[in-house]
Scaffold this motif. Structure first.
Motif, short mmCIF file in Angstrom:
data_model
loop_
_atom_site.label_atom_id
_atom_site.label_comp_id
_atom_site.label_asym_id
_atom_site.label_seq_id
_atom_site.Cartn_x
_atom_site.Cartn_y
_atom_site.Cartn_z
N ASP A 149 0.79 -1.18 -0.05
CA ASP A 149 0.04 -0.09 0.06
C ASP A 149 0.86 1.25 0.05
OD1 ASP A 149 1.14 0.21 2.71
OD2 ASP A 149 -0.76 -0.06 3.70
N GLY A 150 2.19 1.13 0.10
CA GLY A 150 2.97 2.40 -0.05
C GLY A 150 3.28 2.75 1.25
N GLY A 151 2.88 2.08 2.13
CA GLY A 151 3.26 2.69 3.46
C GLY A 151 2.33 4.05 3.94
N ASN A 152 3.02 4.78 4.28
CA ASN A 152 2.29 6.49 4.64
C ASN A 152 1.80 7.02 3.30
OD1 ASN A 152 2.34 6.52 7.44
ND2 ASN A 152 4.69 7.15 7.32
N ALA A 153 2.39 6.57 2.23
CA ALA A 153 1.82 7.09 0.80
C ALA A 153 0.39 7.00 0.53
CB ALA A 153 2.79 6.65 -0.48
N LYS A 154 -0.33 5.81 1.12
CA LYS A 154 -1.64 5.57 1.00
C LYS A 154 -2.58 6.90 1.47
CE LYS A 154 -1.88 2.99 5.41
NZ LYS A 154 -0.61 2.64 5.50
N TYR A 155 -1.80 7.61 2.43
CA TYR A 155 -2.68 8.80 2.89
C TYR A 155 -2.66 10.06 1.95
CZ TYR A 155 -2.39 6.11 7.27
OH TYR A 155 -2.44 5.09 8.09
N PRO A 160 -4.32 15.88 -4.56
CA PRO A 160 -3.63 16.51 -5.92
C PRO A 160 -2.31 16.58 -5.61
CG PRO A 160 -5.64 17.51 -5.77
CD PRO A 160 -5.54 17.08 -4.30
N LEU A 161 -1.24 15.94 -6.28
CA LEU A 161 -0.04 15.92 -5.99
C LEU A 161 1.02 15.90 -7.34
CD1 LEU A 161 2.61 15.43 -4.14
CD2 LEU A 161 1.98 12.74 -4.62
N ARG A 162 1.91 16.83 -7.25
CA ARG A 162 2.89 16.95 -8.57
C ARG A 162 4.28 17.18 -8.05
NH1 ARG A 162 2.60 21.37 -13.44
NH2 ARG A 162 1.14 20.02 -14.04
N ILE A 163 5.07 15.95 -8.50
CA ILE A 163 6.48 15.92 -8.15
C ILE A 163 7.38 16.12 -9.43
CG2 ILE A 163 8.31 14.39 -7.11
CD1 ILE A 163 6.45 13.09 -5.49
N TYR A 164 8.25 16.83 -9.39
CA TYR A 164 9.20 17.19 -10.40
C TYR A 164 10.51 16.30 -10.01
CZ TYR A 164 6.23 21.30 -11.47
OH TYR A 164 5.08 21.95 -11.86
N THR A 165 11.11 15.80 -11.26
CA THR A 165 12.46 15.40 -10.72
C THR A 165 13.30 15.31 -12.13
OG1 THR A 165 13.63 13.34 -10.30
CG2 THR A 165 11.52 12.85 -11.51
N GLU A 166 14.39 15.49 -12.02
CA GLU A 166 15.50 15.37 -13.40
C GLU A 166 16.43 14.67 -12.88
OE1 GLU A 166 16.25 18.93 -15.41
OE2 GLU A 166 18.44 18.72 -15.17
N ARG A 196 -1.65 6.34 -8.71
CA ARG A 196 -2.63 6.27 -10.00
C ARG A 196 -3.36 4.98 -10.05
NH1 ARG A 196 -2.45 10.79 -13.23
NH2 ARG A 196 -3.15 9.68 -14.68
N ASN A 197 -2.62 3.97 -9.70
CA ASN A 197 -2.96 2.70 -10.01
C ASN A 197 -4.26 2.52 -8.93
OD1 ASN A 197 -1.59 1.55 -12.00
ND2 ASN A 197 -0.12 0.80 -10.90
N ASN A 198 -4.18 3.17 -7.72
CA ASN A 198 -5.24 3.18 -6.78
C ASN A 198 -6.28 4.30 -6.94
OD1 ASN A 198 -4.72 0.71 -4.60
ND2 ASN A 198 -2.71 1.39 -5.38
N GLY A 199 -6.28 4.81 -8.12
CA GLY A 199 -7.41 5.81 -8.14
C GLY A 199 -7.11 7.61 -8.11
#
Length: 241
Positions: A149-155, A160-166, A196-199
């Motif tokens: 469940d991704g641990g705390n990521a399930k919360y 709405p979330l946007r993460i940038y990475t290079e 995303r896989n969880n909605g």
């Protein structure tokens, strides 16, 4: 440029002055609550109109606050409307192991110094390595790849979330002797994919190429400049509709 663009659009921008504290972010979250209470009282900003974001540790703190708020809304002053982050470490076990590899490779002095600092701080904070106290790392990690469940990521499933990475893998290999297993982008992509896989269709990853610049103009992928300020502001305004 994000802060200037936001002010020009009539948004109130807050720069919380927070020096390094801990990976648990307990006191930092309390400090944010103090700031938010003052802002709501003085400027009459609705509590449901706050968007948090930051680079690296600032992104980690923003995600930590959001996870705590969504886990138990009574534990924080408000629940963030949305969160953005730039290249934040997410899985503390992965982060610890990356630090170990940097020290073992002994190639880049800055990477070795940071690795030793991270290892020392993790051991002090959690009472040992992830192999010694895995439950502590699971408890505080923003995301745990080994958990279904991704641990705390399930919360973050409704945030709405946007993460940038290079990733800049050529630069990383040449300058740090790091590969993709050592990049924050691995856990970032995995967490966004899980959400995303969880909605959560509002979980986004923005992968950039050769955008990272430090204030002196030198290239570095772990920088604020990987974010397009105008585009991020557009996203922020969409979340506030």
């Amino acid at each position: 440029t994000l802060h200037r663009l936001a002010v020009n659009k009539g948004l109130l921008v807050i720069f919380p002055s927070i020096n390094w504290g801990s990976f648990k972010f307990i006191e930092e979250n309390k400090f944010l609550d103090t700031v938010f209470r003052q802002v709501v009282k003085e400027y009459h900003i609705p509590k449901d109109r706050f968007i948090l974001g930051g680079l690296s540790g600032g992104g980690m703190l923003s995600l930590s606050y959001a996870e705590n708020a969504n886990r138990d809304s009574s534990s924080t002053f408000l629940v963030p409307r949305a969160v953005f982050a730039l290249d934040p470490p997410l899985d503390y076990t992965s982060h610890y192991e990356k630090a170990e590899r940097d020290v073992q490779r002994n190639f880049s002095p800055p990477a070795v110094a940071e690795g030793r600092w991270l290892i020392d701080n993790y051991k002090k904070e959690y009472g040992g390595s992830p192999r010694d106290v895995p439950a502590e790392y699971l408890k505080y990690s923003l995301y745990t790849h080994s958990e279904a469940d991704g641990g705390n990521a399930k919360y973050l499933l409704k945030t709405p979330l946007r993460i940038y990475t290079e990733p800049a893998i050529e630069w990383q290999i040449k300058n740090k002797h790091r590969d993709l297993y050592d990049m924050n982008c691995t856990d970032i992509s995995a967490m966004i994919n899980l959400l995303r896989n969880n909605g959560n269709e509002k979980a986004e990853i923005i992968v950039t190429n050769h955008k990272g610049r430090r204030p002196d103009g030198s290239y570095h992928p772990h920088s604020w400049s990987i974010m397009d300020g105008s585009n991020c502001l557009k996203w922020i305004l969409e979340q506030l509709k």
